[in-house]
Scaffold this active site. Structure first.
Site, PDB file in Angstrom:
ATOM      1  N   ARG A 228     -18.963  -4.730  33.263  1.00 43.93           N
ATOM      2  CA  ARG A 228     -18.467  -6.308  32.733  1.00 43.93           C
ATOM      3  C   ARG A 228     -17.251  -6.169  32.025  1.00 43.93           C
ATOM      4  NH1 ARG A 228     -20.664  -7.809  36.811  1.00 43.93           N
ATOM      5  NH2 ARG A 228     -21.981  -9.834  37.547  1.00 43.93           N
ATOM      6  N   GLU A 257     -11.531 -13.119  33.944  1.00 43.18           N
ATOM      7  CA  GLU A 257     -10.619 -13.017  35.252  1.00 43.18           C
ATOM      8  C   GLU A 257     -10.622 -15.081  35.765  1.00 43.18           C
ATOM      9  OE1 GLU A 257     -14.085 -11.060  37.297  1.00 43.18           O
ATOM     10  OE2 GLU A 257     -13.780  -9.025  35.481  1.00 43.18           O
ATOM     11  N   HIS A 276     -11.816  -7.359  41.183  1.00 38.88           N
ATOM     12  CA  HIS A 276     -13.534  -7.486  40.996  1.00 38.88           C
ATOM     13  C   HIS A 276     -13.967  -7.662  42.181  1.00 38.88           C
ATOM     14  CE1 HIS A 276     -17.365  -9.008  37.987  1.00 38.88           C
ATOM     15  NE2 HIS A 276     -17.655  -8.342  39.063  1.00 38.88           N
TER      16      HIS A 276
END
Length: 315
Positions: A228, A257, A276
């Site tokens: 993460r 993000e 991602h």
């Protein structure tokens, strides 16, 4: 018994669930907002960690089990879930092959200088003399030696790499040449040609990797974050890349993000950015529903569920 989804699930998987367990009524909603009117009667909720919040808990008084389609769980309301005694399970164990391929692909691309040769191709330039290297004999340190880390370690050994691992307990595992506890992980950095981060995001692991760790890495070290964004202090990573403290990076996750257009990471020559997607696969939901189907059977039989999340440790 009623199961409510708060995310879009392929009909193929839902039909398999309906056929296997006709006693369960399935309310297929495509978003948390759409699911709100149906949560009051939900015994089971099928969601991901981004689409189930404290308000949803309040609206689901009958909820006994929350099955997540993701491995990450950091955004769910742990305190409220623990207070209610709700069981949470995740999709741990289904990401090894695709994330291993991603990591190997990035390491190969960096080592074999594929971006450089792609640039020459676009310019129609022929440049003799190889400027890259090979993975064999290089050392990779995998920070987070769980299921995904073990899958990546096995792939790395196939390529003749030396594989170090980092885990909370430091116990030895197959495919790792050496595993150390988290408190000792900095000792591995000076010998690491690659560092791959796979830690879950918890209060304990936020900014786990900082400037001093980049300073301890060799100047040609290639850094890969598949965990993460907040596990790494992004400003320190940017400084390390801009100063040449490390040799490059592959980043699939970020502190914010989507990554903002103002980020200097976009223009860095030795940095690979992806949105991602490292854990994604065209077989993702098929893998998830192997867990779901087993867990529904266990739930109906009052047996322990697979992949139960530790609500105290937050993963």
């Amino acid at each position: 018994m009623k199961l409510v989804t708060t995310i879009n699930i392929p009909e193929k998987q839902l039909n398999e669930l309906r056929e296997s367990y006709p006693e369960i009524t399935i309310c297929h909603c495509h978003s948390e907002r759409e699911a709100q009117p149906y949560l009051e009667e939900a015994d089971i909720v099928l969601s991901d960690h981004l689409n189930f919040n404290p308000e949803s808990i309040e609206k689901a008084p009958r909820l006994k089990w929350l099955q997540l389609t993701t491995a990450g769980v950091e955004n769910i309301p742990f305190a409220k879930i623990a207070e209610r005694g709700i069981t949470v399970t995740n999709a741990k164990g289904i990401h090894g092959s695709q994330m291993g391929e991603y990591a190997l692909g990035m390491m190969l691309a960096h080592t074999r200088k594929l971006l450089h040769y792609r640039g020459l191709q676009k310019k129609h330039q022929w440049e003799g003399g190889f400027i890259g290297g090979e993975l064999a004999g290089k050392t990779v340190t995998i920070v987070g030696a769980g299921a995904i880390g073990s899958a990546i370690a096995e792939m790395c050994q196939v390529f003749g790499m030396n594989v170090n691992g980092v885990s909370r307990g430091g116990a030895s595992k197959p495919h790792f040449d050496r595993i150390v506890k988290e408190e000792q992980w900095e000792t591995l950095l000076p010998e690491s040609s690659f560092v791959i981060v796979l830690l879950p995001l918890t209060p304990r692991t936020k900014h786990f990797i900082r400037q001093e760790h980049f300073t301890a890495m060799p100047r040609d070290c290639f850094f890969i974050n598949l965990a993460r964004g907040h596990v790494v202090k992004e400003a320190d990573l940017i400084t390390a890349l801009e100063s040449g403290q490390i040799g490059g990076a592959a980043l699939d996750v970020f502190e914010k993000e989507p990554l903002g257009p103002e980020s200097p990471l976009w223009e860095m020559e030795h940095v690979f950015l992806t949105p991602h997607i490292a854990g994604n696969s065209d077989h993702y939901m098929e893998k998830v529903f192997r867990i779901v189907l087993d867990n529904v059977a266990n739930f109906l039989a009052n047996k322990p569920l697979k992949n139960q999340v530790d609500l105290q440790a937050n993963y």
